[in-house]
Design a protein around this motif. Structure first.
Motif, PDB file in Angstrom:
ATOM      1  N   VAL A  66      83.199  77.545  99.282  1.00 55.83           N
ATOM      2  CA  VAL A  66      82.892  77.094 100.632  1.00 55.83           C
ATOM      3  C   VAL A  66      81.648  76.243 100.479  1.00 55.83           C
ATOM      4  O   VAL A  66      80.695  76.614  99.786  1.00 55.83           O
ATOM      5  N   TYR A  67      81.670  75.081 101.109  1.00 55.69           N
ATOM      6  CA  TYR A  67      80.533  74.170 100.977  1.00 55.69           C
ATOM      7  C   TYR A  67      80.128  73.652 102.349  1.00 55.69           C
ATOM      8  O   TYR A  67      80.915  73.631 103.290  1.00 55.69           O
ATOM      9  N   MET A  68      78.876  73.271 102.419  1.00 57.03           N
ATOM     10  CA  MET A  68      78.353  72.655 103.633  1.00 57.03           C
ATOM     11  C   MET A  68      77.689  71.351 103.231  1.00 57.03           C
ATOM     12  O   MET A  68      76.939  71.305 102.248  1.00 57.03           O
ATOM     13  N   VAL A  69      77.997  70.304 103.984  1.00 52.33           N
ATOM     14  CA  VAL A  69      77.355  69.017 103.751  1.00 52.33           C
ATOM     15  C   VAL A  69      76.622  68.605 105.017  1.00 52.33           C
ATOM     16  O   VAL A  69      77.008  68.972 106.127  1.00 52.33           O
ATOM     17  N   GLU A  70      75.567  67.856 104.814  1.00 56.04           N
ATOM     18  CA  GLU A  70      74.858  67.251 105.933  1.00 56.04           C
ATOM     19  C   GLU A  70      75.268  65.792 105.987  1.00 56.04           C
ATOM     20  O   GLU A  70      75.199  65.079 104.983  1.00 56.04           O
ATOM     21  N   ILE A 120      76.431  68.871 110.543  1.00 54.30           N
ATOM     22  CA  ILE A 120      76.818  69.689 109.393  1.00 54.30           C
ATOM     23  C   ILE A 120      78.329  69.871 109.389  1.00 54.30           C
ATOM     24  O   ILE A 120      78.921  70.193 110.418  1.00 54.30           O
ATOM     25  N   TYR A 121      78.931  69.657 108.230  1.00 54.92           N
ATOM     26  CA  TYR A 121      80.367  69.871 108.061  1.00 54.92           C
ATOM     27  C   TYR A 121      80.557  70.986 107.040  1.00 54.92           C
ATOM     28  O   TYR A 121      79.888  71.009 106.005  1.00 54.92           O
ATOM     29  N   THR A 122      81.476  71.900 107.322  1.00 57.93           N
ATOM     30  CA  THR A 122      81.776  73.010 106.418  1.00 57.93           C
ATOM     31  C   THR A 122      83.244  72.944 106.028  1.00 57.93           C
ATOM     32  O   THR A 122      84.108  72.711 106.864  1.00 57.93           O
ATOM     33  N   LYS A 172      81.630  78.390 110.397  1.00 58.39           N
ATOM     34  CA  LYS A 172      81.862  77.435 111.478  1.00 58.39           C
ATOM     35  C   LYS A 172      81.513  78.012 112.846  1.00 58.39           C
ATOM     36  O   LYS A 172      81.213  77.275 113.781  1.00 58.39           O
ATOM     37  N   LYS A 173      81.524  79.327 112.981  1.00 54.47           N
ATOM     38  CA  LYS A 173      81.165  79.969 114.243  1.00 54.47           C
ATOM     39  C   LYS A 173      79.652  80.149 114.400  1.00 54.47           C
ATOM     40  O   LYS A 173      79.186  80.481 115.486  1.00 54.47           O
ATOM     41  N   LEU A 174      78.882  79.931 113.341  1.00 58.21           N
ATOM     42  CA  LEU A 174      77.429  80.099 113.412  1.00 58.21           C
ATOM     43  C   LEU A 174      76.785  79.005 114.247  1.00 58.21           C
ATOM     44  O   LEU A 174      77.320  77.910 114.388  1.00 58.21           O
ATOM     45  N   THR A 175      75.600  79.307 114.739  1.00 60.11           N
ATOM     46  CA  THR A 175      74.817  78.289 115.437  1.00 60.11           C
ATOM     47  C   THR A 175      74.260  77.312 114.412  1.00 60.11           C
ATOM     48  O   THR A 175      74.197  77.605 113.204  1.00 60.11           O
ATOM     49  N   ARG A 176      73.837  76.161 114.877  1.00 59.97           N
ATOM     50  CA  ARG A 176      73.225  75.181 113.980  1.00 59.97           C
ATOM     51  C   ARG A 176      72.009  75.790 113.266  1.00 59.97           C
ATOM     52  O   ARG A 176      71.834  75.606 112.072  1.00 59.97           O
ATOM     53  N   LYS A 177      71.207  76.524 114.012  1.00 64.37           N
ATOM     54  CA  LYS A 177      70.019  77.151 113.428  1.00 64.37           C
ATOM     55  C   LYS A 177      70.402  78.092 112.292  1.00 64.37           C
ATOM     56  O   LYS A 177      69.782  78.081 111.227  1.00 64.37           O
TER      57      LYS A 177
END
Length: 81
Positions: free
Chosen positions: A4-8, A14-16, A66-71
């Protein structure tokens, strides 16, 4: 292994996603062949990776992120705003 990756994105969003090959996936995003979401927000920068033994676990984790807040997402890659 599955990841699982996250990109800015360039615009700060943010995309996951999940993949079997993180480097190849990031390359595809940055060539405009990745997700529809990232195509207009290039370039993307890898910010977070997690490893899982099964596709199902990776997909489950992707969904939970994906359900998390941005923070909370920013906390995952050690940055708080």
């Amino acid at each position: 292994m599955f990841y699982v990756y996250m990109v800015e994105c360039r615009d700060g969003t943010i995309y996951t996603g999940w993949t079997k090959d993180v480097e190849k996936r990031i390359s595809r995003h940055n060539s405009g062949q990745g997700a529809k979401y990232t195509k207009s927000r290039l370039p993307v920068r890898l910010r977070h990776v997690e490893e899982f033994p099964t596709k199902e676990e990776a997909m489950s984790r992707e969904y939970s992120i994906k359900k998390l807040t941005r923070k909370d997402k920013l906390h995952l890659f050690g940055q708080c705003h």
